[in-house]
Design an enzyme around this catalytic site. Structure first.
Site, PDB file in Angstrom:
ATOM      1  CG  ASN A  10       4.405  -1.517   5.156  1.00  0.00           C
ATOM      2  OD1 ASN A  10       5.518  -1.769   5.599  1.00  0.00           O
ATOM      3  ND2 ASN A  10       3.498  -2.449   4.998  1.00  0.00           N
TER       4      ASN A  10
ATOM      5  CB  CYS B 162      -0.968  -0.028   1.182  1.00  0.00           C
ATOM      6  SG  CYS B 162      -0.207   0.031   2.808  1.00  0.00           S
TER       7      CYS B 162
END
Ligand code: 4NP
Length: 160
Positions: free
Chosen positions: A13, A10
């Site tokens: 994180n 992502c």
């Protein structure tokens, strides 16, 4: 036996990808398949390197029996060579992965996590960082659904 390396990615994180890592690990363990896998997560930004997951992610997962143990790390070009499956949480993460390392030849399959969420293929796992706890619960549900389907897909590909 060669292990299957799975990396969830992502932006920060600290929310979505450590949740995905913890939930997928949990599903894999319950199926008795943990010895087949290396499961990790990373972020495309450097904002939260070395940090624990967001407390809301820890609490949301903890309520469901999923313990998060992760320290924030940055997604690296070497991940494209070392990972077998890279699961981007949203289309922006997916684009970042492809844009940052366009010239690196890599064997990893870069996939969108919610393409494994049967009724919501093509959708993003929304970023819950600026919202409330409800957003984290929603993210948990979609990640759990997607994790089951992702595991089925990998099991088919590897005959395990
Ligand atoms: P994640 O959420 O990508 O799901 O970890 C975010 C966490 C932090 C930030 C953005 C998104 N941030 O801008 O610091």
């Amino acid at each position: 036996m060669n292990q299957i390396n799975v990396l969830f990615v992502c932006l920060g994180n600290i929310c979505r990808s450590p949740m995905a890592e913890g939930i997928f690990k949990n599903v894999v363990e319950r199926e008795g398949l943990a010895h087949h896998f290396n499961i990790d997560s990373a972020g495309t930004s450097t904002y939260h390197i070395g940090e624990n997951p967001d407390i809301r992610a820890i609490e949301t997962c903890g309520k469901k029996g999923v313990i998060l143990r992760h320290k924030g790390k940055e997604f690296k070009a070497t991940d494209l060579q070392q990972q077998h499956y890279i699961l981007a949480m949203d289309k922006s993460n997916f684009a970042n992965i492809s844009r940052v390392f366009p010239d690196v030849p890599f064997p990893a399959k870069v996939l969108l996590m919610r393409d494994f969420d049967e009724e919501f293929k093509g959708k993003d796992v929304p970023d819950p960082y600026y919202g409330g706890m409800d957003g984290f619960s929603d993210v948990f549900e979609m990640l759990e659904r997607s994790s089951y389907e992702l595991l089925s897909y990998i099991r088919r590909e590897h005959s395990i």
